[in-house]
Design a protein around this motif. Structure first.
Motif, short mmCIF file in Angstrom:
data_model
loop_
_atom_site.label_atom_id
_atom_site.label_comp_id
_atom_site.label_asym_id
_atom_site.label_seq_id
_atom_site.Cartn_x
_atom_site.Cartn_y
_atom_site.Cartn_z
N SER A 201 0.82 -1.22 0.00
CA SER A 201 0.00 0.00 0.00
C SER A 201 0.85 1.26 0.00
O SER A 201 0.36 2.34 -0.31
CB SER A 201 -0.94 0.00 1.21
N ARG A 202 2.13 1.14 0.34
CA ARG A 202 3.04 2.28 0.38
C ARG A 202 4.19 2.09 -0.60
O ARG A 202 5.30 2.58 -0.37
CB ARG A 202 3.56 2.47 1.81
N TRP A 203 3.93 1.38 -1.67
CA TRP A 203 5.00 1.00 -2.59
C TRP A 203 5.66 2.21 -3.25
O TRP A 203 6.87 2.23 -3.44
CB TRP A 203 4.44 0.06 -3.66
N GLU A 204 4.87 3.22 -3.58
CA GLU A 204 5.43 4.41 -4.22
C GLU A 204 6.45 5.09 -3.31
O GLU A 204 7.53 5.50 -3.75
CB GLU A 204 4.31 5.39 -4.59
N GLY A 205 6.11 5.21 -2.05
CA GLY A 205 7.04 5.83 -1.11
C GLY A 205 8.25 4.95 -0.83
O GLY A 205 9.38 5.45 -0.70
N LEU A 206 8.04 3.65 -0.76
CA LEU A 206 9.15 2.73 -0.47
C LEU A 206 10.17 2.68 -1.59
O LEU A 206 11.35 2.41 -1.35
CB LEU A 206 8.59 1.33 -0.21
N THR A 207 9.73 2.92 -2.82
CA THR A 207 10.63 2.82 -3.97
C THR A 207 11.12 4.17 -4.48
O THR A 207 11.82 4.24 -5.49
CB THR A 207 9.91 2.09 -5.13
N ARG A 208 10.78 5.24 -3.79
CA ARG A 208 11.17 6.57 -4.24
C ARG A 208 12.68 6.75 -4.23
O ARG A 208 13.23 7.57 -4.98
CB ARG A 208 10.49 7.62 -3.36
N PHE A 209 13.38 6.02 -3.39
CA PHE A 209 14.83 6.16 -3.29
C PHE A 209 15.54 5.78 -4.58
O PHE A 209 16.68 6.18 -4.82
CB PHE A 209 15.36 5.31 -2.12
N LEU A 210 14.87 5.00 -5.43
CA LEU A 210 15.49 4.56 -6.67
C LEU A 210 15.78 5.72 -7.62
O LEU A 210 16.77 5.70 -8.36
CB LEU A 210 14.59 3.54 -7.38
N ASP A 211 14.94 6.74 -7.60
CA ASP A 211 15.05 7.85 -8.54
C ASP A 211 15.68 9.10 -7.94
O ASP A 211 15.82 10.11 -8.63
CB ASP A 211 13.66 8.21 -9.09
N ASP A 212 16.07 9.03 -6.68
CA ASP A 212 16.65 10.20 -6.01
C ASP A 212 17.77 9.73 -5.09
O ASP A 212 17.52 9.10 -4.06
CB ASP A 212 15.58 10.95 -5.22
N GLY A 213 18.99 10.03 -5.47
CA GLY A 213 20.14 9.58 -4.68
C GLY A 213 20.27 10.26 -3.34
O GLY A 213 21.07 9.83 -2.50
N ARG A 214 19.50 11.32 -3.12
CA ARG A 214 19.55 12.01 -1.83
C ARG A 214 18.74 11.28 -0.76
O ARG A 214 18.93 11.50 0.43
CB ARG A 214 19.00 13.43 -1.97
N ILE A 215 17.84 10.42 -1.19
CA ILE A 215 16.94 9.73 -0.27
C ILE A 215 17.59 8.42 0.20
O ILE A 215 18.15 7.68 -0.59
CB ILE A 215 15.59 9.43 -0.95
N GLU A 216 17.48 8.17 1.49
CA GLU A 216 18.01 6.93 2.04
C GLU A 216 17.01 5.79 1.86
O GLU A 216 15.82 6.03 1.65
CB GLU A 216 18.32 7.11 3.54
#
Length: 302
Positions: A201-216
């Motif tokens: 249900s939170r897949w978009e948030g969990l995978t956001r790090f793939l497209d932004d190297g600033r995100i852990e």
């Protein structure tokens, strides 16, 4: 399980009732047949043998010496409880004798549960005990993502993004359909299903790090930052009033922001309060915020 035990008890009762009507010879033959049909436990399992012997090896009739003519051997399946151990992580602290540049220390290792005591192995054991192969494989897939993060730690945001696109994205793309497939194989009322549904249900948030190297990959850094506040929240219950609580929250936010910007909170507050007392204009108050704070400038004004 209760129904199974009830069946066993009923069968034992029927067998005992029937045993009263058979001869001793028939009873002995039946026992031998049951022993013969029991089968053997796997040969690879370790055996712990205990010998139950008689104390007196003298014949009660003639007082002659008894000699061994054979033995009866029976086997039971036993389980040794899990062994617990404590993994101690020692992180030495170093400081310079010549100056007061601060304390140098290795970063704490990442934990699957921030601030938790159980290791990944312990968590896997708890999950596997109920949903052995699914939970175990899920942890292995997550561990592969953390291994990639370990290799790119400290690199620039763009480098991290490129590596994640190359190595982490295929793992993530395979993880989602795998989770959905396994979700259909387990009870929807269980904890494992709850965890899978939470992630999906939170897949978009969990995978956001793939497209932004600033995100852990996780929020462990934030968790570590708010831990002192969490540990101190009981003290906030005695703020005295809503206004006092708001003031406490403001000070706490300033202190934690100082830590994030590598600024000594005590020195910062001392200098800022001094400057305010010396007539710092309200219209320029943003210049005193921790991320804009310049210690040497404040000292010069003070």
């Amino acid at each position: 399980m209760l129904l199974g035990l009830e069946d066993v008890e009923q069968a034992a009762a029927c067998e005992a009732a029937g045993a009263e009507q058979v001869t001793p010879a028939a009873r002995q033959a039946g026992a031998a047949k049951r022993r013969a049909n029991r089968g053997a436990l796997p040969a690879h399992l370790p055996r712990i043998e205990t010998t139950l012997d008689i104390d007196d090896k003298t014949c009660r009739c003639c007082q002659g010496a008894l000699h061994r003519i054979g033995e009866d051997k029976s086997e039971r399946l036993d389980i040794v409880p899990a062994q617990f151990r404590v993994l101690v992580t020692i992180r030495p602290k170093y400081a310079c004798r010549q100056c007061e540049d601060g304390i140098v220390q290795a970063l704490a290792p990442a934990r699957l549960i921030e601030g938790g005591m159980p290791t990944e192995t312990t968590i896997a054991q708890v999950l596997v005990s109920k949903y052995a192969p699914i939970a175990s494989e899920a942890l292995q897939r997550i561990a592969a993502l953390y291994a990639i993060e370990k290799d790119i730690r400290g690199r620039s945001a763009e480098e991290r993004r490129l590596v994640r696109q190359q190595k982490s994205r295929p793992l993530i793309d395979a993880l989602e359909p795998w989770l959905r497939t396994k979700l259909g194989l387990i009870s929807q009322k269980g904890k494992l299903a709850e965890a899978i549904n939470y992630a999906l249900s939170r897949w978009e948030g969990l995978t956001r790090f793939l497209d932004d190297g600033r995100i852990e990959l996780d929020n462990n850094t934030v968790e570590r930052s708010i831990r002192p506040i969490t540990l101190n929240r009981k003290n906030a219950l005695f703020a005295g009033s809503d206004g006092g609580a708001e003031h406490w929250a403001t000070i706490a936010s300033l202190i934690e922001t100082c830590k994030l910007n590598d600024i000594d909170p005590l020195g910062y507050l001392t200098d800022v309060l001094t400057r305010i007392a010396n007539g710092h204009p309200n219209r320029d108050i943003e210049a005193l915020l921790p991320w804009a704070y310049q210690k040497q400038d404040l000292r010069a004004v003070a």
